[in-house]
Design a protein around this motif. Structure first.
Motif, PDB file in Angstrom:
ATOM      1  N   LEU A  20       0.826  -1.299  -0.100  1.00 26.46           N
ATOM      2  CA  LEU A  20       0.158   0.076   0.062  1.00 26.46           C
ATOM      3  C   LEU A  20       0.959   1.251   0.134  1.00 26.46           C
ATOM      4  N   GLU A  21       1.807   1.269   0.850  1.00 29.02           N
ATOM      5  CA  GLU A  21       2.800   2.287   0.956  1.00 29.02           C
ATOM      6  C   GLU A  21       3.534   2.651  -0.592  1.00 29.02           C
ATOM      7  N   ALA A  22       4.080   1.765  -1.077  1.00 24.09           N
ATOM      8  CA  ALA A  22       4.675   1.700  -2.395  1.00 24.09           C
ATOM      9  C   ALA A  22       3.720   2.397  -3.631  1.00 24.09           C
ATOM     10  N   ALA A  23       2.367   1.848  -3.392  1.00 23.02           N
ATOM     11  CA  ALA A  23       1.475   2.487  -4.289  1.00 23.02           C
ATOM     12  C   ALA A  23       0.727   3.554  -4.123  1.00 23.02           C
ATOM     13  N   ASP A  24       1.082   4.324  -2.898  1.00 24.78           N
ATOM     14  CA  ASP A  24       0.516   5.422  -2.293  1.00 24.78           C
ATOM     15  C   ASP A  24      -0.987   5.267  -2.005  1.00 24.78           C
ATOM     16  N   LEU A  25      -1.254   4.204  -1.422  1.00 23.87           N
ATOM     17  CA  LEU A  25      -2.521   3.832  -1.224  1.00 23.87           C
ATOM     18  C   LEU A  25      -2.938   3.678   0.387  1.00 23.87           C
ATOM     19  N   THR A  26      -2.181   3.787   0.854  1.00 20.64           N
ATOM     20  CA  THR A  26      -2.276   3.574   2.511  1.00 20.64           C
ATOM     21  C   THR A  26      -3.634   4.123   3.211  1.00 20.64           C
ATOM     22  N   ALA A  27      -3.757   5.450   2.577  1.00 18.51           N
ATOM     23  CA  ALA A  27      -4.956   6.336   3.164  1.00 18.51           C
ATOM     24  C   ALA A  27      -6.317   5.583   2.588  1.00 18.51           C
ATOM     25  N   GLU A  28      -6.053   5.073   1.414  1.00 15.99           N
ATOM     26  CA  GLU A  28      -7.241   4.537   1.028  1.00 15.99           C
ATOM     27  C   GLU A  28      -7.840   3.293   1.650  1.00 15.99           C
ATOM     28  N   PHE A  29      -7.245   2.741   2.427  1.00 18.81           N
ATOM     29  CA  PHE A  29      -7.546   1.428   3.288  1.00 18.81           C
ATOM     30  C   PHE A  29      -7.289   1.491   4.619  1.00 18.81           C
ATOM     31  N   PRO A  30      -8.022   2.296   5.347  1.00 15.07           N
ATOM     32  CA  PRO A  30      -7.774   2.667   6.916  1.00 15.07           C
ATOM     33  C   PRO A  30      -7.873   1.405   7.599  1.00 15.07           C
ATOM     34  N   THR A  31      -8.807   0.608   7.233  1.00 14.01           N
ATOM     35  CA  THR A  31      -9.213  -0.620   7.961  1.00 14.01           C
ATOM     36  C   THR A  31      -8.829  -1.808   7.083  1.00 14.01           C
ATOM     37  N   ILE A  32      -7.977  -2.731   7.834  1.00 15.34           N
ATOM     38  CA  ILE A  32      -7.606  -3.999   7.457  1.00 15.34           C
ATOM     39  C   ILE A  32      -7.749  -5.224   8.242  1.00 15.34           C
ATOM     40  N   VAL A  33      -8.216  -6.346   7.527  1.00 14.54           N
ATOM     41  CA  VAL A  33      -8.238  -7.469   8.418  1.00 14.54           C
ATOM     42  C   VAL A  33      -7.353  -8.456   7.594  1.00 14.54           C
ATOM     43  N   CYS A  34      -6.176  -9.199   8.218  1.00 14.87           N
ATOM     44  CA  CYS A  34      -5.420  -9.796   7.581  1.00 14.87           C
ATOM     45  C   CYS A  34      -5.007 -11.066   8.231  1.00 14.87           C
ATOM     46  N   PHE A  35      -3.855 -11.729   7.792  1.00 16.15           N
ATOM     47  CA  PHE A  35      -3.287 -13.109   8.398  1.00 16.15           C
ATOM     48  C   PHE A  35      -3.238 -12.996   9.771  1.00 16.15           C
ATOM     49  N   ASP A  36      -2.681 -11.757  10.274  1.00 17.81           N
ATOM     50  CA  ASP A  36      -2.321 -11.669  11.685  1.00 17.81           C
ATOM     51  C   ASP A  36      -3.620 -11.548  12.622  1.00 17.81           C
ATOM     52  N   ASP A  37      -4.822 -11.377  11.914  1.00 17.89           N
ATOM     53  CA  ASP A  37      -6.054 -11.056  12.887  1.00 17.89           C
ATOM     54  C   ASP A  37      -7.100 -12.445  12.788  1.00 17.89           C
ATOM     55  N   VAL A  38      -6.603 -13.479  12.421  1.00 18.49           N
ATOM     56  CA  VAL A  38      -7.480 -14.588  12.297  1.00 18.49           C
ATOM     57  C   VAL A  38      -6.814 -15.956  12.614  1.00 18.49           C
ATOM     58  N   THR A  39      -7.563 -16.805  12.854  1.00 17.81           N
ATOM     59  CA  THR A  39      -6.920 -18.241  13.267  1.00 17.81           C
ATOM     60  C   THR A  39      -6.998 -19.216  11.957  1.00 17.81           C
ATOM     61  N   LYS A  40      -7.853 -18.673  11.069  1.00 19.34           N
ATOM     62  CA  LYS A  40      -8.216 -19.739  10.085  1.00 19.34           C
ATOM     63  C   LYS A  40      -8.165 -18.986   8.759  1.00 19.34           C
ATOM     64  N   ALA A  41      -7.399 -19.402   7.695  1.00 15.61           N
ATOM     65  CA  ALA A  41      -7.329 -18.544   6.456  1.00 15.61           C
ATOM     66  C   ALA A  41      -8.369 -19.090   5.436  1.00 15.61           C
ATOM     67  N   LYS A  42      -8.628 -18.415   4.368  1.00 12.00           N
ATOM     68  CA  LYS A  42      -9.601 -18.646   3.345  1.00 12.00           C
ATOM     69  C   LYS A  42      -8.991 -20.030   2.816  1.00 12.00           C
ATOM     70  N   PRO A  43     -10.188 -20.866   2.667  1.00  9.80           N
ATOM     71  CA  PRO A  43     -11.381 -20.763   2.349  1.00  9.80           C
ATOM     72  C   PRO A  43     -12.387 -20.749   3.638  1.00  9.80           C
ATOM     73  N   ASP A  44     -11.703 -20.772   4.787  1.00  8.85           N
ATOM     74  CA  ASP A  44     -12.631 -20.453   6.110  1.00  8.85           C
ATOM     75  C   ASP A  44     -13.219 -19.173   5.944  1.00  8.85           C
ATOM     76  N   PRO A  45     -14.462 -18.667   6.406  1.00 10.49           N
ATOM     77  CA  PRO A  45     -15.100 -17.599   6.242  1.00 10.49           C
ATOM     78  C   PRO A  45     -14.650 -16.671   7.208  1.00 10.49           C
ATOM     79  N   GLU A  46     -13.839 -16.790   8.308  1.00 11.92           N
ATOM     80  CA  GLU A  46     -13.578 -16.056   9.341  1.00 11.92           C
ATOM     81  C   GLU A  46     -12.986 -14.625   8.981  1.00 11.92           C
ATOM     82  N   ILE A  47     -12.263 -14.421   8.167  1.00  8.06           N
ATOM     83  CA  ILE A  47     -11.597 -13.142   7.563  1.00  8.06           C
ATOM     84  C   ILE A  47     -12.777 -12.290   7.346  1.00  8.06           C
TER      85      ILE A  47
END
Length: 224
Positions: free
Chosen positions: A125-152
């Motif tokens: 996001l920083e390299a593309a100057d898009l950081t401000a466009e996505f103030p809210t992020i859910v990622c690997f660090d925030d879940v216990t199960k990855a896709k295809p699990d629906p948790e994220i």
């Protein structure tokens, strides 16, 4: 018509043309180390979390090369990829600015929901100057199960705090489509490296060639 009240974005292969870069970096390192890697092997894990991919590599290669060598292979490929990202090598996919502008004009909030690690997401996001466009992020660090699990996607929906029927997910991978379907949230597929199967076609709202066409489709399908 249902009112569109929120949008959930995948990242790799949807916002950024990163999947091919991941493959290229990994293939270069594999060739240098004499590990029998291939594009087909890479494609088998598109849309899966890094943790699961790395575990699969250990399962496949440890018996022949040893755990330490496979660890070095994984780390070297990861480092090579992140260096490319910092250099701005990952190009934006067509239509990114158009869909973001559309959502801004309609005052529709969005969340980035990616199976990638937060540090990598921030780098891209920083390299593309898009950081401000996505103030809210859910990622690997925030879940216990990855896709295809629906948790994220369920976490993203909770953050947006709008009904599932008023949300749309934008995805490129089969695992992402399955996760959206299991979460009970409509999903638009923008294919990247892998073409949709009949099963995938049955689970999506529509399939579009790029993000450029998304605003027009949403205007016709929802109240915005």
């Amino acid at each position: 018509m249902t009112k569109l009240q929120g949008m959930i974005f995948d990242m790799d292969g949807l916002l950024f043309d990163t999947e091919w870069l991941y493959y290229q970096a990994t293939q270069v390192v594999a060739d240098e180390m004499g590990i029998p890697y291939s594009k087909d092997l890479y494609l088998a894990y598109v849309g899966v979390s890094d943790e699961e991919v790395w575990a699969a590599y250990h399962t496949r290669f440890d018996s022949e090369f040893g755990q330490d060598t496979v660890d070095r292979f994984i780390q070297s490929a990861f480092d090579r990829t992140v260096t490319m990202f910092r250099q701005g090598t990952a190009e934006l996919k067509p239509g990114v600015h158009e869909i973001l502008r559309f959502l801004d004009e309609q005052q529709i909030p969005r969340v980035l929901a990616s199976s990638n690690q937060r540090a990598v997401i921030d780098t891209l996001l920083e390299a593309a100057d898009l950081t401000a466009e996505f103030p809210t992020i859910v990622c690997f660090d925030d879940v216990t199960k990855a896709k295809p699990d629906p948790e994220i996607f369920e976490k993203a929906q909770q953050i947006l705090d709008v009904p599932k029927e008023s949300l749309v997910i934008l995805e490129d991978s089969a695992n992402g489509i399955h996760a959206a379907h299991r979460a009970g949230i409509s999903v638009i597929m923008i294919p990247d490296l892998i073409a949709p199967t009949t099963i995938i076609e049955e689970k999506v709202l529509t399939i579009l060639p790029s993000l450029t066409e998304v605003p027009e489709f949403l205007t016709k399908a929802y109240t915005v």
